[in-house]
Design a protein around this motif. Sequence first.
Motif, PDB file in Angstrom:
ATOM      1  N   GLY A  10       1.292  -3.004 -39.124  1.00 65.85           N
ATOM      2  CA  GLY A  10       0.539  -2.022 -38.351  1.00 65.85           C
ATOM      3  C   GLY A  10       0.155  -2.543 -36.975  1.00 65.85           C
ATOM      4  O   GLY A  10       0.183  -3.747 -36.714  1.00 65.85           O
ATOM      5  N   ILE A  11      -0.198  -1.623 -36.121  1.00 70.82           N
ATOM      6  CA  ILE A  11      -0.549  -1.974 -34.742  1.00 70.82           C
ATOM      7  C   ILE A  11      -1.786  -2.864 -34.701  1.00 70.82           C
ATOM      8  O   ILE A  11      -1.869  -3.783 -33.906  1.00 70.82           O
ATOM      9  CB  ILE A  11      -0.716  -0.704 -33.875  1.00 70.82           C
ATOM     10  CG1 ILE A  11      -0.836  -1.070 -32.387  1.00 70.82           C
ATOM     11  CG2 ILE A  11      -1.924   0.072 -34.286  1.00 70.82           C
ATOM     12  CD1 ILE A  11       0.461  -1.227 -31.733  1.00 70.82           C
ATOM     13  N   ILE A  12      -2.746  -2.625 -35.573  1.00 70.53           N
ATOM     14  CA  ILE A  12      -3.970  -3.441 -35.596  1.00 70.53           C
ATOM     15  C   ILE A  12      -3.641  -4.856 -36.050  1.00 70.53           C
ATOM     16  O   ILE A  12      -4.141  -5.828 -35.478  1.00 70.53           O
ATOM     17  CB  ILE A  12      -5.043  -2.786 -36.499  1.00 70.53           C
ATOM     18  CG1 ILE A  12      -5.477  -1.473 -35.853  1.00 70.53           C
ATOM     19  CG2 ILE A  12      -6.209  -3.717 -36.728  1.00 70.53           C
ATOM     20  CD1 ILE A  12      -6.459  -0.674 -36.666  1.00 70.53           C
ATOM     21  N   GLU A  40      -0.740  -6.381 -35.691  1.00 74.92           N
ATOM     22  CA  GLU A  40      -0.026  -7.031 -34.588  1.00 74.92           C
ATOM     23  C   GLU A  40      -0.989  -7.459 -33.490  1.00 74.92           C
ATOM     24  O   GLU A  40      -0.850  -8.539 -32.916  1.00 74.92           O
ATOM     25  CB  GLU A  40       1.019  -6.081 -34.001  1.00 74.92           C
ATOM     26  CG  GLU A  40       2.234  -5.909 -34.874  1.00 74.92           C
ATOM     27  CD  GLU A  40       3.263  -5.006 -34.218  1.00 74.92           C
ATOM     28  OE1 GLU A  40       3.722  -5.343 -33.107  1.00 74.92           O
ATOM     29  OE2 GLU A  40       3.586  -3.966 -34.817  1.00 74.92           O
ATOM     30  N   PHE A  41      -1.978  -6.594 -33.182  1.00 71.57           N
ATOM     31  CA  PHE A  41      -2.950  -6.932 -32.145  1.00 71.57           C
ATOM     32  C   PHE A  41      -3.766  -8.149 -32.546  1.00 71.57           C
ATOM     33  O   PHE A  41      -4.000  -9.044 -31.738  1.00 71.57           O
ATOM     34  CB  PHE A  41      -3.868  -5.748 -31.849  1.00 71.57           C
ATOM     35  CG  PHE A  41      -4.901  -6.072 -30.812  1.00 71.57           C
ATOM     36  CD1 PHE A  41      -4.551  -6.185 -29.478  1.00 71.57           C
ATOM     37  CD2 PHE A  41      -6.224  -6.300 -31.173  1.00 71.57           C
ATOM     38  CE1 PHE A  41      -5.489  -6.509 -28.512  1.00 71.57           C
ATOM     39  CE2 PHE A  41      -7.166  -6.629 -30.226  1.00 71.57           C
ATOM     40  CZ  PHE A  41      -6.805  -6.726 -28.892  1.00 71.57           C
ATOM     41  N   LYS A  42      -4.223  -8.190 -33.812  1.00 73.19           N
ATOM     42  CA  LYS A  42      -4.981  -9.352 -34.291  1.00 73.19           C
ATOM     43  C   LYS A  42      -4.154 -10.622 -34.156  1.00 73.19           C
ATOM     44  O   LYS A  42      -4.646 -11.656 -33.701  1.00 73.19           O
ATOM     45  CB  LYS A  42      -5.365  -9.172 -35.767  1.00 73.19           C
ATOM     46  CG  LYS A  42      -6.578  -8.348 -36.012  1.00 73.19           C
ATOM     47  CD  LYS A  42      -6.852  -8.359 -37.507  1.00 73.19           C
ATOM     48  CE  LYS A  42      -8.012  -7.505 -37.882  1.00 73.19           C
ATOM     49  NZ  LYS A  42      -8.228  -7.492 -39.340  1.00 73.19           N
ATOM     50  N   GLN A  43      -2.890 -10.525 -34.539  1.00 73.86           N
ATOM     51  CA  GLN A  43      -2.023 -11.691 -34.478  1.00 73.86           C
ATOM     52  C   GLN A  43      -1.858 -12.153 -33.031  1.00 73.86           C
ATOM     53  O   GLN A  43      -1.873 -13.348 -32.737  1.00 73.86           O
ATOM     54  CB  GLN A  43      -0.664 -11.357 -35.089  1.00 73.86           C
ATOM     55  CG  GLN A  43       0.198 -12.554 -35.346  1.00 73.86           C
ATOM     56  CD  GLN A  43       1.478 -12.168 -36.067  1.00 73.86           C
ATOM     57  OE1 GLN A  43       1.886 -11.009 -36.067  1.00 73.86           O
ATOM     58  NE2 GLN A  43       2.107 -13.142 -36.692  1.00 73.86           N
ATOM     59  N   PHE A  44      -1.733 -11.203 -32.097  1.00 73.98           N
ATOM     60  CA  PHE A  44      -1.578 -11.554 -30.692  1.00 73.98           C
ATOM     61  C   PHE A  44      -2.868 -12.099 -30.095  1.00 73.98           C
ATOM     62  O   PHE A  44      -2.889 -13.144 -29.455  1.00 73.98           O
ATOM     63  CB  PHE A  44      -1.130 -10.315 -29.897  1.00 73.98           C
ATOM     64  CG  PHE A  44      -1.270 -10.476 -28.408  1.00 73.98           C
ATOM     65  CD1 PHE A  44      -0.368 -11.234 -27.697  1.00 73.98           C
ATOM     66  CD2 PHE A  44      -2.322  -9.884 -27.736  1.00 73.98           C
ATOM     67  CE1 PHE A  44      -0.495 -11.382 -26.330  1.00 73.98           C
ATOM     68  CE2 PHE A  44      -2.473 -10.034 -26.368  1.00 73.98           C
ATOM     69  CZ  PHE A  44      -1.548 -10.795 -25.669  1.00 73.98           C
ATOM     70  N   ALA A  45      -3.971 -11.384 -30.309  1.00 81.24           N
ATOM     71  CA  ALA A  45      -5.230 -11.707 -29.636  1.00 81.24           C
ATOM     72  C   ALA A  45      -5.858 -13.005 -30.124  1.00 81.24           C
ATOM     73  O   ALA A  45      -6.576 -13.652 -29.367  1.00 81.24           O
ATOM     74  CB  ALA A  45      -6.210 -10.554 -29.804  1.00 81.24           C
ATOM     75  N   PHE A  46      -5.603 -13.360 -31.347  1.00 80.32           N
ATOM     76  CA  PHE A  46      -6.280 -14.534 -31.878  1.00 80.32           C
ATOM     77  C   PHE A  46      -5.368 -15.725 -32.074  1.00 80.32           C
ATOM     78  O   PHE A  46      -5.703 -16.665 -32.774  1.00 80.32           O
ATOM     79  CB  PHE A  46      -7.012 -14.172 -33.176  1.00 80.32           C
ATOM     80  CG  PHE A  46      -8.100 -13.168 -32.934  1.00 80.32           C
ATOM     81  CD1 PHE A  46      -9.233 -13.524 -32.232  1.00 80.32           C
ATOM     82  CD2 PHE A  46      -7.959 -11.864 -33.358  1.00 80.32           C
ATOM     83  CE1 PHE A  46     -10.231 -12.593 -31.976  1.00 80.32           C
ATOM     84  CE2 PHE A  46      -8.958 -10.930 -33.098  1.00 80.32           C
ATOM     85  CZ  PHE A  46     -10.091 -11.294 -32.413  1.00 80.32           C
TER      86      PHE A  46
END
Length: 129
Positions: free
Chosen positions: A2-4, A6-12
């Motif tokens: 999911g997009i969330i 993927e975002f968590k993986q990128f941002a952190f």
Amino acid sequence: MGIIQEFKQFAFKGNVMDLAVGVIIGAAFGQIVTSLVEDVITPLLLNPALSAVNADKIADLSWNGVKYGSFLSATISFLCIAMVLFWLIKGANRLTRTAPEEAATPAPPSSTDVLLMEIRDELKKGHSS
């Protein structure tokens, strides 16, 4: 994924966090350098030098509406900041410099390399005879 997620993986990821810390530290360091130039170097060195050549108000210089004095002032400030950064980085490098390492000895050839060299040498012997 999911997009969330993927975002968590990128941002952190570590790289993003390291970059954020670097930007924050860089901004704080920029304030220190700006204060050093504006509050210490300019009053001690630059202002007396400008007074000596009757250019106290360099930023106010203009000609036919062109404020070249502001440009000169910004250029002088840039050069002062660049020089201070040069000194600070040079000093930091001197503090963190380690003793020169001994000349690195090359690693001995692997068993595969030794075998290949023997084959090469045998082939050379075969062609020369």
